[in-house]
Motif scaffolding. Structure first.
Motif, PDB file in Angstrom:
ATOM      1  N   ALA A 159       0.900  -1.218   0.202  1.00 49.83           N
ATOM      2  CA  ALA A 159      -0.029   0.166   0.076  1.00 49.83           C
ATOM      3  C   ALA A 159       1.134   1.406   0.206  1.00 49.83           C
ATOM      4  O   ALA A 159       0.379   2.107  -0.595  1.00 49.83           O
ATOM      5  CB  ALA A 159      -0.596  -0.208   1.108  1.00 49.83           C
ATOM      6  N   ILE A 160       1.911   0.993   0.597  1.00 49.00           N
ATOM      7  CA  ILE A 160       2.842   2.509   1.064  1.00 49.00           C
ATOM      8  C   ILE A 160       3.589   3.073  -0.383  1.00 49.00           C
ATOM      9  O   ILE A 160       3.291   3.560  -0.831  1.00 49.00           O
ATOM     10  CB  ILE A 160       3.820   2.263   1.924  1.00 49.00           C
ATOM     11  N   ALA A 161       3.516   1.233  -1.082  1.00 49.10           N
ATOM     12  CA  ALA A 161       4.587   1.741  -2.313  1.00 49.10           C
ATOM     13  C   ALA A 161       4.140   1.763  -3.468  1.00 49.10           C
ATOM     14  O   ALA A 161       4.553   2.721  -4.212  1.00 49.10           O
ATOM     15  CB  ALA A 161       5.079   0.569  -2.612  1.00 49.10           C
ATOM     16  N   ILE A 162       2.793   1.658  -3.835  1.00 47.98           N
ATOM     17  CA  ILE A 162       1.442   1.955  -4.725  1.00 47.98           C
ATOM     18  C   ILE A 162       1.370   3.752  -4.117  1.00 47.98           C
ATOM     19  O   ILE A 162       1.641   3.968  -5.235  1.00 47.98           O
ATOM     20  CB  ILE A 162       0.699   1.650  -4.345  1.00 47.98           C
ATOM     21  N   GLN A 163       1.146   4.619  -3.281  1.00 46.28           N
ATOM     22  CA  GLN A 163       0.816   5.747  -3.247  1.00 46.28           C
ATOM     23  C   GLN A 163       2.468   6.047  -3.304  1.00 46.28           C
ATOM     24  O   GLN A 163       2.134   6.995  -4.378  1.00 46.28           O
ATOM     25  CB  GLN A 163       0.957   6.179  -1.935  1.00 46.28           C
TER      26      GLN A 163
END
Length: 252
Positions: A119-123
């Motif tokens: 989720a962090i990497a997608i943002q």
């Protein structure tokens, strides 16, 4: 795949198994691949094996369970390479116990690795793509367990719950991107229940438990790497949102 030559891809969990296979495939296709993993020596060994390839491989030691470590690594990619064009969220863990017997620390680790890190990497990756107004692709290495509870003869704690979250997140991001008419694709790739990697051995299963899986059909990491190359190579107007890859004759 020619449009990806010289573009920057980040692969988490790149030191072994599916992550290493994806890294190798993308480097051979001409991408600049940054591999994140905790095991630096394995990353260096992989790097040495890819010398002379069409693209290049860059090593970045990173513990995706630590939010700041992951953010720092992603920001390092931004600073060193100018942005992220392809984000492959591959890192994953499972715990060799029943959910009812597991503990909070294990739950948190599975949630951090299997869901929150992605989720962090997608943002960060989407922000990079949008700020530069370039096409991009997010690939989440999910699993059959993200679509149905696996009927396997071993315990896997709450791993399936974290994979269901990946399935939901992939669709959520797809819809948010579609509303803005973004040129960014997102794909969930779901391997079958048995893949020839070290993840189950690392999870702590004993030899008797692993033997129950030996005669089951399985797929290899390279099969998932080939799938990543396939989805990246689709035309601009085609988005594969979910790709399920089972071994032939899988019954689980």
């Amino acid at each position: 795949m020619d449009r990806w030559i010289g573009k920057v891809a980040v692969v988490t969990g790149a030191s072994a198994g599916i992550g290493a296979a994806i890294t190798e495939a993308l480097v051979k296709e001409g991408l600049l691949v940054v591999g994140f993993a905790r095991r630096l020596e394995k990353l260096k060994t992989l790097s040495a094996s890819l010398k002379g390839a069409k693209g290049k491989f860059y090593v970045k030691e990173c513990d995706v369970t630590e939010d700041q470590d992951l953010l720092d690594a992603l920001q390092w990619v931004e600073a060193e390479f100018g942005g992220i064009d392809v984000m492959v969220n591959n890192a994953g863990v499972v715990n060799a116990t029943r959910f009812l017997d597991d503990d909070v620390a294990s739950f948190r680790n599975m949630l951090n690795v299997n869901f929150l890190a992605g989720a962090i990497a997608i943002q960060v990756a989407v922000a990079s793509m949008q700020s530069r107004k370039v096409p991009g692709h997010i690939i989440n290495v999910n699993g059959i367990a993200g679509h149905s509870i696996p009927a396997v003869p071993i315990n896997m704690s709450a791993e399936s719950s974290t994979k269901y979250a990946v399935t939901a997140l992939t669709e959520l991001v797809r819809r948010e991107l579609a509303v803005t008419n973004a040129k960014i694709k997102i794909t969930s790739i779901s391997p079958g229940n048995v893949v020839g990697t070290e993840i189950l051995e690392k999870a702590g299963y004993d030899s008797a438990e692993l033997e129950t899986l030996q005669d089951l059909p399985y797929i290899e990491p390279k099969d998932i790497a080939n799938a990543v190359v396939y989805v990246l190579g689709t035309p601009h107007n085609v988005q594969i949102t979910e790709l399920t890859i089972r071994p032939l004759n899988e019954l689980l």
